[in-house]
Design a protein around this motif. Structure first.
Motif, PDB file in Angstrom:
ATOM      1  N   ALA A   2      73.239  29.097 -28.659  1.00 44.48           N
ATOM      2  CA  ALA A   2      71.811  28.986 -28.941  1.00 44.48           C
ATOM      3  C   ALA A   2      71.499  29.529 -30.328  1.00 44.48           C
ATOM      4  O   ALA A   2      70.699  28.980 -31.068  1.00 44.48           O
ATOM      5  CB  ALA A   2      71.008  29.742 -27.886  1.00 44.48           C
ATOM      6  N   GLU A  47      62.761  13.676 -28.275  1.00 46.23           N
ATOM      7  CA  GLU A  47      62.165  14.412 -27.157  1.00 46.23           C
ATOM      8  C   GLU A  47      62.352  13.667 -25.837  1.00 46.23           C
ATOM      9  O   GLU A  47      61.457  13.662 -24.993  1.00 46.23           O
ATOM     10  CB  GLU A  47      60.669  14.671 -27.386  1.00 46.23           C
ATOM     11  N   PRO A  95      63.951  30.612 -37.877  1.00 48.76           N
ATOM     12  CA  PRO A  95      63.636  29.524 -36.938  1.00 48.76           C
ATOM     13  C   PRO A  95      62.138  29.310 -36.737  1.00 48.76           C
ATOM     14  O   PRO A  95      61.683  28.161 -36.705  1.00 48.76           O
ATOM     15  CB  PRO A  95      64.310  29.979 -35.646  1.00 48.76           C
ATOM     16  N   SER A 109      67.209  20.127 -29.820  1.00 45.23           N
ATOM     17  CA  SER A 109      65.892  19.895 -29.269  1.00 45.23           C
ATOM     18  C   SER A 109      65.586  18.401 -29.158  1.00 45.23           C
ATOM     19  O   SER A 109      64.646  18.013 -28.483  1.00 45.23           O
ATOM     20  CB  SER A 109      64.841  20.552 -30.150  1.00 45.23           C
ATOM     21  N   HIS A 131      62.069  25.057 -28.828  1.00 47.30           N
ATOM     22  CA  HIS A 131      61.916  24.051 -29.876  1.00 47.30           C
ATOM     23  C   HIS A 131      61.256  22.796 -29.352  1.00 47.30           C
ATOM     24  O   HIS A 131      60.246  22.354 -29.865  1.00 47.30           O
ATOM     25  CB  HIS A 131      63.283  23.663 -30.432  1.00 47.30           C
ATOM     26  N   GLY A 132      61.860  22.236 -28.301  1.00 49.19           N
ATOM     27  CA  GLY A 132      61.432  20.922 -27.814  1.00 49.19           C
ATOM     28  C   GLY A 132      59.983  20.927 -27.390  1.00 49.19           C
ATOM     29  O   GLY A 132      59.220  20.044 -27.751  1.00 49.19           O
ATOM     30  N   LEU A 172      72.283  30.886 -15.080  1.00 49.12           N
ATOM     31  CA  LEU A 172      73.045  31.757 -15.970  1.00 49.12           C
ATOM     32  C   LEU A 172      73.103  31.201 -17.387  1.00 49.12           C
ATOM     33  O   LEU A 172      73.269  31.923 -18.352  1.00 49.12           O
ATOM     34  CB  LEU A 172      74.466  31.964 -15.428  1.00 49.12           C
ATOM     35  N   GLU A 173      72.964  29.870 -17.502  1.00 46.00           N
ATOM     36  CA  GLU A 173      73.020  29.240 -18.826  1.00 46.00           C
ATOM     37  C   GLU A 173      71.660  29.339 -19.491  1.00 46.00           C
ATOM     38  O   GLU A 173      70.665  28.863 -18.944  1.00 46.00           O
ATOM     39  CB  GLU A 173      73.408  27.765 -18.686  1.00 46.00           C
ATOM     40  N   PRO A 174      71.574  29.936 -20.666  1.00 46.93           N
ATOM     41  CA  PRO A 174      70.270  29.973 -21.320  1.00 46.93           C
ATOM     42  C   PRO A 174      69.861  28.582 -21.828  1.00 46.93           C
ATOM     43  O   PRO A 174      70.706  27.806 -22.274  1.00 46.93           O
ATOM     44  CB  PRO A 174      70.494  30.935 -22.487  1.00 46.93           C
ATOM     45  N   GLU A 204      68.590  26.623 -24.513  1.00 45.15           N
ATOM     46  CA  GLU A 204      68.327  26.785 -25.940  1.00 45.15           C
ATOM     47  C   GLU A 204      67.314  25.777 -26.465  1.00 45.15           C
ATOM     48  O   GLU A 204      66.791  25.932 -27.530  1.00 45.15           O
ATOM     49  CB  GLU A 204      69.624  26.675 -26.739  1.00 45.15           C
ATOM     50  N   HIS A 205      67.035  24.718 -25.697  1.00 46.92           N
ATOM     51  CA  HIS A 205      66.129  23.687 -26.222  1.00 46.92           C
ATOM     52  C   HIS A 205      64.678  23.954 -25.872  1.00 46.92           C
ATOM     53  O   HIS A 205      63.787  23.362 -26.444  1.00 46.92           O
ATOM     54  CB  HIS A 205      66.524  22.309 -25.707  1.00 46.92           C
ATOM     55  N   VAL A 240      78.212  36.654  -7.766  1.00 44.30           N
ATOM     56  CA  VAL A 240      78.328  35.762  -8.923  1.00 44.30           C
ATOM     57  C   VAL A 240      78.910  34.419  -8.494  1.00 44.30           C
ATOM     58  O   VAL A 240      78.457  33.364  -8.923  1.00 44.30           O
ATOM     59  CB  VAL A 240      79.169  36.411 -10.025  1.00 44.30           C
ATOM     60  N   THR A 241      79.894  34.487  -7.583  1.00 44.37           N
ATOM     61  CA  THR A 241      80.534  33.245  -7.146  1.00 44.37           C
ATOM     62  C   THR A 241      79.518  32.344  -6.451  1.00 44.37           C
ATOM     63  O   THR A 241      79.448  31.149  -6.728  1.00 44.37           O
ATOM     64  CB  THR A 241      81.698  33.557  -6.180  1.00 44.37           C
TER      65      THR A 241
END
Lengths: 210, 144
Positions: free
Chosen positions: B19, B96, A176, B30, A27-28, A19-21, A23-24, A5-6
Motif C-alpha cells: 500500500a 473506477e 499522497p 485505484s 484513493h478510489g 487481514l489484507e489492508p 489500499e484502494h 488466525v487459522t
C-alpha cells in the motif's frame, strides 16, 4: 492464538475482519466522489442552459447579443481557458513523474491563464453594466448574467483552490494527499472547460447568429 | 508465536508495504485513469481545431444560411465536449470499475431531459398561449 488466525483466514470459516489492508479505498472513493459532485454540478449548468434557451430571446426592447457581445474578446478568453487545460495536463504529468518544481511551474501558469480568463469576464461584465445592460434590463440579460456568472464563479473558486494547493505543495511536497487534491482540481478545471464550450457555442456564437 | 501467525503477520507487513508503494507510485491501484504527454497534445490539437472552426464560421460569416451555421457550430461543440471527456477527463469504461462512465451516462440522460424537455414545453407554451395566436384571433370579433 494459532487456531484463531487459522480460522480467520480459512476459506470455509466466517471471517469477521480482513487481514489484507484495502489500499484502494481512500484513493478510489475520493476520485469517484468528486466525479459525482461534478456530475451534480453539471445538472446545475444544464438547468441554467435550459433557462437561457427558453428566455434567451426575450430582450424586452432592450439590447440583444449582436449589440453587446464582442466575439474577439470571447475568442481570447476561450484561448486562455483552452491553454490552461493543457498546462494543467502538463502539471499532472510532471506530478506523476515526481517532479515537484515542474508541477508548481505548470500549476502557476494554469492559475495565471485562469486569472486572465477571469479578468476578461469581469471586463465584459463591467462593460455591459456601463452600457446599462444590467440583469434587471431583460430576461435575456438575467439568464446571461446568471449562466456566465456561475461559470466565472466556478473559475474563481478554482483559482482559490489552485493557490492553496501551490502553498500546500511547496510546504509538504508531493505527498499522497496533495496528489489526490491535484487530481481532483484537474477534473474540476477540465470540467469548467467543457462547460465553457457550451457557453461560447450557445450564448456567444449562436447569439450572434440570431 | 506459531508458524501460522507468523505467516499472517508477514502478509500484513507485505500488504502494508505494498500500500505504501502504491501511494508513492501514485495510486495506480485505484483504477483512476491517467493520460500521457501524447494524449494531452492530441486532445489539445483537436480542441484548438474544433474551437477555431465555429469561431471562424461565425466571425467571417462563411455560410449565409444561419441555420446551417448553427448546426455546424453545435456539432463542433459536441465533438469538442467528447474530445475533452476522453483526452482530458480520461473517460473510459475501465476507470473506477466503470462507475464514472455510469454516472456520466446518467448525467447526460438527465441533462438531455432538462434541456430538450424545457425547450420543447416552453416552445409549445409560447406558440399556443401567446396573444395573437390563431385561436384567439378568430375569437376576438365575438368579444365586444
Amino acid at each position: 492464538m494459532s487456531t484463531n488466525v487459522t480460522t480467520a483466514s480459512g476459506a470455509d470459516a466466517p471471517s469477521f475482519y480482513d487481514l489484507e489492508p484495502h489500499e484502494h479505498a481512500a484513493h478510489g472513493s475520493t476520485h469517484l466522489g468528486f466525479w459525482l459532485y461534478l456530475m451534480s454540478d453539471c445538472l446545475i449548468f444544464a438547468s441554467l442552459f435550459a433557462i437561457y434557451g427558453v428566455v434567451g430571446g426575450n430582450y424586452a426592447a432592450g439590447p440583444g447579443p449582436q449589440d453587446l457581445f464582442d466575439l474577439r474578446l470571447v475568442a481570447v478568453s476561450t484561448a486562455a481557458l483552452l491553454l490552461s487545460s493543457i498546462t494543467y495536463g502538463f502539471a499532472v504529468l510532471d506530478m506523476n513523474e515526481g517532479n515537484q518544481r515542474g508541477t508548481l511551474l505548470w500549476l502557476s501558469l494554469t492559475g495565471l491563464l485562469g486569472a486572465a480568463f477571469m479578468g476578461l469576464t469581469l471586463y465584459e461584465f463591467y462593460h455591459l453594466i456601463h452600457e446599462s445592460a444590467v440583469p434587471q434590463r431583460s430576461a435575456f440579460l438575467s439568464a446571461f448574467f446568471v449562466l456566465v456568472g456561475t461559470h466565472a464563479l466556478h473559475v474563481f473558486f478554482g483559482i482559490v483552490w489552485l493557490v492553496v494547493l501551490l502553498v500546500q505543495i511547496s510546504q509538504r511536497g508531493l505527498v499522497p494527499a496533495n496528489r489526490i487534491r491535484v487530481d481532483c482540481l484537474s477534473m474540476f478545471w477540465h470540467f469548467l472547460d467543457v462547460i465553457w464550450i457550451g457557453v461560447f457555442t450557445v450564448v456567444y456564437l449562436m447569439g450572434m447568429l440570431r | 508465536m506459531s508458524a501460522n501467525a507468523q505467516t499472517a503477520n508477514a502478509q500484513i507487513a507485505r500488504g502494508g508495504h505494498h500500500a505504501h508503494d502504491a501511494d508513492h507510485g501514485h495510486g495506480h491501484d485505484s483504477g483512476h485513469a491517467h493520460g500521457t504527454r501524447k494524449t494531452y497534445l492530441i486532445g489539445f490539437a483537436l480542441s484548438v481545431v474544433l474551437t477555431a472552426i465555429p469561431f471562424w464560421l461565425v466571425m467571417a460569416e462563411v455560410i449565409s444560411n444561419p441555420v446551417t451555421t448553427t448546426f455546424l457550430i453545435m456539432a463542433c461543440g459536441l465533438a469538442q465536449i467528447l474530445v475533452h471527456m476522453i483526452y482530458f477527463l480520461h473517460m473510459n469504461a475501465k476507470s473506477e470499475g466503470g462507475w464514472t462512465l455510469m454516472a456520466a451516462i446518467f448525467t447526460i440522460i438527465v441533462t438531455l431531459i432538462a434541456l430538450v424537455g424545457s425547450l420543447w414545453v416552453m416552445y409549445h407554451l409560447n406558440t399556443n398561449m401567446m396573444p395573437g395566436h390563431t385561436m384567439e384571433a378568430t375569437d376576438t370579433p365575438e368579444v365586444p
